[in-house]
Scaffold this motif. Structure first.
Motif, short mmCIF file in Angstrom:
data_model
loop_
_atom_site.label_atom_id
_atom_site.label_comp_id
_atom_site.label_asym_id
_atom_site.label_seq_id
_atom_site.Cartn_x
_atom_site.Cartn_y
_atom_site.Cartn_z
N GLN A 154 0.84 -1.19 0.00
CA GLN A 154 0.00 0.00 0.00
C GLN A 154 0.89 1.25 0.00
O GLN A 154 2.05 1.20 0.43
N PRO A 155 0.37 2.36 -0.49
CA PRO A 155 1.17 3.60 -0.46
C PRO A 155 1.56 3.95 0.98
O PRO A 155 0.74 3.91 1.89
N GLY A 156 2.80 4.29 1.15
CA GLY A 156 3.29 4.65 2.48
C GLY A 156 3.78 3.47 3.29
O GLY A 156 4.24 3.65 4.44
N ASP A 157 3.71 2.25 2.74
CA ASP A 157 4.20 1.07 3.46
C ASP A 157 5.71 1.15 3.64
O ASP A 157 6.44 1.66 2.78
N ARG A 158 6.17 0.63 4.76
CA ARG A 158 7.60 0.44 4.94
C ARG A 158 8.03 -0.80 4.16
O ARG A 158 7.20 -1.62 3.76
N VAL A 159 9.32 -0.95 3.99
CA VAL A 159 9.81 -2.01 3.11
C VAL A 159 9.38 -3.38 3.60
O VAL A 159 8.86 -4.21 2.85
N ILE A 160 9.55 -3.65 4.89
CA ILE A 160 9.23 -4.97 5.42
C ILE A 160 8.19 -4.90 6.52
O ILE A 160 7.33 -5.77 6.64
N ASP A 161 8.21 -3.84 7.32
CA ASP A 161 7.42 -3.77 8.55
C ASP A 161 5.93 -3.97 8.29
O ASP A 161 5.25 -4.74 8.98
N SER A 162 5.37 -3.30 7.29
CA SER A 162 3.93 -3.35 7.04
C SER A 162 3.49 -4.76 6.66
O SER A 162 2.47 -5.27 7.14
#
Length: 234
Positions: free
Chosen positions: A193-201
């Protein structure tokens, strides 16, 4: 022939009459010795370890001219900025670093694959420990309950203990496989999704999927430890 004792006696007389001169002479000799030591150096270079004309010596000389004595840094670039964080790429980097570390000419290797490999090994070690400890915890808990209930047949208790260990290990493996499968499916199905972190989300979505899986029997008691209060939610 002059004996050593006579020589000492002859030197003792002038030394007693002119002690300052002899002291200054001794200091001067010491200073000359120190100046000589300052010119002394120790060379532990490659040329003293192997002959400069040997194959190893020539290889070292050629290498030093090209690379010097500093560590070699290998830089990888990618068009996709998330590529270095993908598990498959980290595994490839780890495999490359392992190959380099096994080369007898390489002193040590450190890189992102090394860190990822260490974390993965630590996780596997943790899972292995749980697979050993949890079945014994379940079996010993049942053993204590049987004794408290008045069952004193040691042969029956020993047989029940071994059966409990086998059954608890098999049951835990089923729970682990189920959770691992759900985590894999959630990770594969996740849509960035837009604004996602690379791995965390993505991993938060994985955690949410695994949280729906039931916990093995006595899991909260095993995590808390014998005789400790349990928190089912945690």
């Amino acid at each position: 022939m002059i004996s050593p004792g006579d020589r000492v006696a002859r030197l003792a007389g002038p030394m007693s009459r002119h002690p300052t001169r002899f002291a200054l002479a001794g200091i001067l000799v010491g200073l000359l010795g120190v100046l000589g030591l300052l010119r002394f150096s120790v060379d532990s270079g490659q040329s003293l370890l192997v002959g400069s004309n040997s194959a190893a010596g020539q290889t070292y000389t050629s290498f030093a001219k090209s690379f010097g004595s500093d560590p070699i840094v290998m830089v990888f670039s990618a068009r996709n900025p998330t590529a270095p964080y993908l598990e498959s790429n980290l595994e490839k980097l780890g495999a490359l670093e392992i190959d380099l570390a096994h080369d007898p000419r390489v002193a040590s290797v450190l890189g992102p694959g090394t860190a990822a490999g260490s974390l993965r090994q630590a996780a596997l070690t943790g899972v292995s420990n749980v697979l050993v400890e949890y079945p014994y915890f379940v079996a010993e808990t049942d053993y204590i309950e049987q004794v408290q209930a008045g069952n004193t047949d040691q042969n029956a208790l020993a047989q029940r203990l071994q059966t409990d260990i086998t059954d608890a290990r098999a049951l835990l493996e089923l729970y682990v496989v189920k959770a691992a499968s759900d985590a894999h499916n959630a990770r594969a199905a996740y849509t960035p999704q837009p604004g996602d972190r690379v791995i965390d989300s993505r991993e938060k979505a994985v955690d949410a999927a695994v949280e729906k899986d039931p916990l093995p029997p006595l899991w909260a008691e095993y995590i808390a430890g014998p005789g400790q209060p349990t928190d089912q939610t945690a």
